[in-house]
Design an enzyme around this catalytic site. Structure first.
Site, PDB file in Angstrom:
ATOM      1  N   CYS A  86       0.818  -1.167  -0.145  1.00 53.22           N
ATOM      2  CA  CYS A  86       0.173   0.214  -0.014  1.00 53.22           C
ATOM      3  C   CYS A  86       1.111   1.663   0.106  1.00 53.22           C
ATOM      4  O   CYS A  86       1.576   1.595   1.032  1.00 53.22           O
ATOM      5  CB  CYS A  86      -1.113  -0.125   1.816  1.00 53.22           C
ATOM      6  SG  CYS A  86      -1.305   1.275   1.405  1.00 53.22           S
ATOM      7  N   CYS A  89       0.173   3.658   2.851  1.00 54.02           N
ATOM      8  CA  CYS A  89       0.769   3.489   4.056  1.00 54.02           C
ATOM      9  C   CYS A  89       1.948   3.598   4.088  1.00 54.02           C
ATOM     10  O   CYS A  89       2.245   3.730   5.132  1.00 54.02           O
ATOM     11  CB  CYS A  89       0.727   1.665   4.499  1.00 54.02           C
ATOM     12  SG  CYS A  89      -1.256   1.412   4.475  1.00 54.02           S
TER      13      CYS A  89
END
Length: 162
Positions: A86, A89
Site C-alpha cells: 500500500c 501506508c
C-alpha cells in the site's frame, strides 16, 4: 536472518503498560548491527511470537489474540492497519512512528492486514491505512487514509481524555 531478543511474559505485560519504559529498554539494549527487534516470550502463556517490537515505540501485532491483549492491557491505544503493498501506508508509516515517540502515554500497535487477517475482519477494515483509537477497551474513533493532520488531531483528543 533477523535476530530477536526474548522478553519474558511478566516483562512483556509490564512493558506494554508503560511504553516509555519499553522505549528506554529498547534504546539501551540494541542488538548487534543496530537492530532493535524483540519477541515477547509467553505473552499469552503458550505462544512465543505474538508481539514484536519493530521500531520506535510501535508494536507489531501478528495475530488476533495479541491484538486483543494489546487493547486490554493498555489504557489508551491506537491500532494502525496497513499492508506492505500500500503506497499511502508507506507514506504515513514514518509519521506514525514519529508520533509514537511524542505520545508516550498512548500505546501504538501496527497490524499488517495480510498477516493478521482475523484482526482486520474483526475490526471491519475495508481500506488501508486505517487507524482505530481506543480509550481502554472502547473504540473512541477511527478513520481511513494517510492524513497526518487527522492522525495528530485524534491522538491529541485521546491524550486529553481522562
Amino acid at each position: 536472518m533477523a535476530s530477536y531478543r526474548l522478553i519474558s511474559s511478566l516483562a512483556s505485560r509490564t512493558l506494554l503498560k508503560s511504553p516509555r519504559i519499553f522505549n528506554n529498554l529498547c534504546r539501551s539494549n540494541s542488538l548487534p548491527g543496530g537492530s532493535n527487534q524483540f519477541i515477547f516470550n509467553g505473552f499469552n502463556g503458550t505462544k512465543s511470537q505474538n508481539i514484536r517490537y519493530m521500531s520506535s515505540s510501535v508494536i507489531n501485532l501478528s495475530d488476533f489474540e495479541a491484538t486483543e491483549k494489546f487493547t486490554q492491557l493498555n489504557h489508551k491505544s491506537v491500532l494502525y492497519f496497513t499492508a506492505t503493498w500500500c503506497p499511502p501506508c508507506k507514506a504515513i508509516k514514518p509519521v506514525y512512528e514519529e508520533l509514537s515517540s511524542k505520545h508516550s502515554d498512548i500505546a501504538f500497535g501496527k497490524i499488517d492486514v495480510d498477516e493478521n487477517s482475523d484482526a482486520a475482519l474483526e475490526f471491519n477494515i475495508t481500506s488501508v491505512p486505517t487507524f482505530v483509537f481506543f480509550d481502554g477497551e472502547d473504540i473512541m474513533q477511527r478513520f481511513s487514509g494517510a492524513d497526518r493532520t487527522m492522525l495528530e488531531k485524534l491522538l491529541q483528543e485521546l491524550e486529553e481524555r481522562k
